[in-house]
Design a protein around this motif. Structure first.
Motif, PDB file in Angstrom:
ATOM      1  N   ASP A 170       0.795  -1.130  -0.025  1.00 38.77           N
ATOM      2  CA  ASP A 170       0.213  -0.010  -0.145  1.00 38.77           C
ATOM      3  C   ASP A 170       1.012   1.438  -0.131  1.00 38.77           C
ATOM      4  OD1 ASP A 170      -2.525   1.445   0.073  1.00 38.77           O
ATOM      5  OD2 ASP A 170      -2.564   1.171   2.180  1.00 38.77           O
ATOM      6  N   LYS A 171       0.270   2.351  -0.121  1.00 40.14           N
ATOM      7  CA  LYS A 171       1.022   3.611  -0.145  1.00 40.14           C
ATOM      8  C   LYS A 171       1.773   3.819   1.170  1.00 40.14           C
ATOM      9  CE  LYS A 171      -2.657   6.050  -2.498  1.00 40.14           C
ATOM     10  NZ  LYS A 171      -3.730   6.944  -2.519  1.00 40.14           N
ATOM     11  N   ASP A 172       1.334   3.401   2.176  1.00 40.24           N
ATOM     12  CA  ASP A 172       1.985   3.937   3.868  1.00 40.24           C
ATOM     13  C   ASP A 172       2.709   2.849   4.366  1.00 40.24           C
ATOM     14  OD1 ASP A 172       1.058   6.684   3.401  1.00 40.24           O
ATOM     15  OD2 ASP A 172      -0.666   5.826   4.121  1.00 40.24           O
ATOM     16  N   TYR A 173       2.173   1.562   3.875  1.00 42.04           N
ATOM     17  CA  TYR A 173       2.898   0.443   4.631  1.00 42.04           C
ATOM     18  C   TYR A 173       2.626  -0.987   4.056  1.00 42.04           C
ATOM     19  CZ  TYR A 173      -1.897  -0.955   5.927  1.00 42.04           C
ATOM     20  OH  TYR A 173      -3.290  -1.261   5.885  1.00 42.04           O
ATOM     21  N   GLU A 174       3.366  -1.856   4.393  1.00 39.36           N
ATOM     22  CA  GLU A 174       3.271  -3.224   3.686  1.00 39.36           C
ATOM     23  C   GLU A 174       3.188  -4.329   4.535  1.00 39.36           C
ATOM     24  OE1 GLU A 174       6.913  -5.818   1.973  1.00 39.36           O
ATOM     25  OE2 GLU A 174       6.796  -3.751   0.769  1.00 39.36           O
ATOM     26  N   VAL A 175       2.128  -5.174   4.241  1.00 38.33           N
ATOM     27  CA  VAL A 175       1.775  -6.170   5.066  1.00 38.33           C
ATOM     28  C   VAL A 175       2.103  -7.384   4.231  1.00 38.33           C
ATOM     29  CG1 VAL A 175      -0.247  -7.326   6.297  1.00 38.33           C
ATOM     30  CG2 VAL A 175      -0.175  -4.790   6.004  1.00 38.33           C
ATOM     31  N   ARG A 221      -1.085 -12.440  14.271  1.00 43.02           N
ATOM     32  CA  ARG A 221      -2.210 -11.232  14.395  1.00 43.02           C
ATOM     33  C   ARG A 221      -2.897 -11.575  13.167  1.00 43.02           C
ATOM     34  NH1 ARG A 221       1.039  -5.987  16.510  1.00 43.02           N
ATOM     35  NH2 ARG A 221       1.617  -6.801  18.551  1.00 43.02           N
ATOM     36  N   ARG A 222      -4.231 -11.164  13.459  1.00 47.20           N
ATOM     37  CA  ARG A 222      -5.112 -10.994  12.033  1.00 47.20           C
ATOM     38  C   ARG A 222      -5.086  -9.824  11.485  1.00 47.20           C
ATOM     39  NH1 ARG A 222     -10.486 -14.022  12.449  1.00 47.20           N
ATOM     40  NH2 ARG A 222      -9.793 -15.949  11.415  1.00 47.20           N
ATOM     41  N   LYS A 223      -5.063  -9.508  10.275  1.00 51.09           N
ATOM     42  CA  LYS A 223      -5.177  -8.320   9.540  1.00 51.09           C
ATOM     43  C   LYS A 223      -6.406  -8.264   8.626  1.00 51.09           C
ATOM     44  CE  LYS A 223      -1.029  -6.084  10.957  1.00 51.09           C
ATOM     45  NZ  LYS A 223      -1.042  -4.932  11.135  1.00 51.09           N
ATOM     46  N   TYR A 224      -6.931  -7.111   8.455  1.00 51.34           N
ATOM     47  CA  TYR A 224      -8.157  -7.251   7.412  1.00 51.34           C
ATOM     48  C   TYR A 224      -7.704  -5.894   6.605  1.00 51.34           C
ATOM     49  CZ  TYR A 224     -10.421  -9.461  11.380  1.00 51.34           C
ATOM     50  OH  TYR A 224     -10.405 -10.237  12.412  1.00 51.34           O
ATOM     51  N   PRO A 225      -6.804  -6.173   5.847  1.00 50.21           N
ATOM     52  CA  PRO A 225      -6.583  -5.079   4.759  1.00 50.21           C
ATOM     53  C   PRO A 225      -7.608  -5.232   3.546  1.00 50.21           C
ATOM     54  CG  PRO A 225      -4.954  -7.168   4.268  1.00 50.21           C
ATOM     55  CD  PRO A 225      -5.852  -7.265   5.630  1.00 50.21           C
ATOM     56  N   SER A 226      -7.666  -4.100   3.035  1.00 47.30           N
ATOM     57  CA  SER A 226      -8.556  -3.813   1.973  1.00 47.30           C
ATOM     58  C   SER A 226      -8.079  -4.610   0.878  1.00 47.30           C
ATOM     59  CB  SER A 226      -8.590  -2.457   1.425  1.00 47.30           C
ATOM     60  OG  SER A 226      -9.528  -2.189   0.375  1.00 47.30           O
ATOM     61  N   GLN A 227      -9.019  -5.355  -0.110  1.00 45.04           N
ATOM     62  CA  GLN A 227      -8.876  -6.152  -1.186  1.00 45.04           C
ATOM     63  C   GLN A 227      -8.265  -5.157  -2.225  1.00 45.04           C
ATOM     64  OE1 GLN A 227     -11.969  -8.787  -1.874  1.00 45.04           O
ATOM     65  NE2 GLN A 227     -11.294 -10.230  -0.366  1.00 45.04           N
ATOM     66  N   THR A 228      -8.614  -4.029  -2.359  1.00 43.85           N
ATOM     67  CA  THR A 228      -8.291  -3.001  -3.550  1.00 43.85           C
ATOM     68  C   THR A 228      -6.712  -2.836  -3.502  1.00 43.85           C
ATOM     69  OG1 THR A 228      -8.934  -1.140  -2.081  1.00 43.85           O
ATOM     70  CG2 THR A 228     -10.409  -2.223  -3.581  1.00 43.85           C
ATOM     71  N   MET A 229      -5.984  -3.314  -2.481  1.00 43.83           N
ATOM     72  CA  MET A 229      -4.665  -3.162  -2.434  1.00 43.83           C
ATOM     73  C   MET A 229      -3.887  -4.104  -3.437  1.00 43.83           C
ATOM     74  SD  MET A 229      -3.892  -2.543   1.443  1.00 43.83           S
ATOM     75  CE  MET A 229      -4.780  -1.655   2.633  1.00 43.83           C
ATOM     76  N   TYR A 230      -2.775  -3.737  -3.703  1.00 48.25           N
ATOM     77  CA  TYR A 230      -2.206  -4.697  -4.801  1.00 48.25           C
ATOM     78  C   TYR A 230      -1.523  -6.036  -3.883  1.00 48.25           C
ATOM     79  CZ  TYR A 230      -2.088  -0.504  -7.533  1.00 48.25           C
ATOM     80  OH  TYR A 230      -2.579   0.294  -8.261  1.00 48.25           O
TER      81      TYR A 230
END
Length: 158
Positions: free
Chosen positions: A120-125, A145-154
């Motif tokens: 993403d622009k600001d961070y990488e998961v 840990r559980r992360k819920y990133p948006s699917q619109t990211m690359y």
């Protein structure tokens, strides 16, 4: 017999048919997963979708049995769908998440248990895909840990 007794019997028949259909479809999906026709992870997602569809259909049958007018039911369903449609268009991110989850499911680019990196622009998961839902891809990071990133990211597969 009283009219309510007929409704009760019809409701019981619908509930039994619902349960049988869920069991049969679940066993059929399990059988296709054991024959390696469908991956285990995709089978779980297919089961969730079918259960939602079955529940919706059989709920409509129960409502019709108990005397809900078809015109009123159609009006209610169209009103709910209109409100949901307006809400989704008001929230483009939700609409794009649903669309991208469908694309991810059918495009086979990411599967459950794959390790991916999201830039993403600001961070990488980085993490392992533990679930693919309608709104989010749920990741488990190395720190569990559980992360819920948006699917619109690359999404990039490792």
């Amino acid at each position: 017999m009283e009219p309510n007794n007929h409704k009760i019997i019809e409701s019981v028949i619908v509930v039994v048919a619902y349960i049988l259909l869920r069991i049969i479809s679940s066993k059929l999906i399990d059988r296709t997963m054991t024959k390696k026709i469908v991956q285990k992870q995709r089978g779980k997602i297919i089961k969730k979708a079918l259960n939602l569809i079955y529940f919706s259909i059989f709920s409509i049958f129960i409502l019709l049995i108990w005397g809900v007018d078809q015109k009123e039911l159609a009006l209610f369903i169209s009103t709910v769908l209109t409100v949901i449609g307006i809400a989704l268009f008001a929230q483009w991110s939700i609409l794009s998440n649903i669309t991208s989850s469908i694309i991810i499911f059918f495009n086979h680019s990411v599967k459950l248990e794959d390790t991916i990196t999201i830039i993403d622009k600001d961070y990488e998961v980085e993490g392992r895909v533990s679930d693919i839902g309608l709104f989010f891809v749920i990741l488990k990071t190395k720190k569990n840990r559980r992360k819920y990133p948006s699917q619109t990211m690359y999404l990039f597969k490792k």
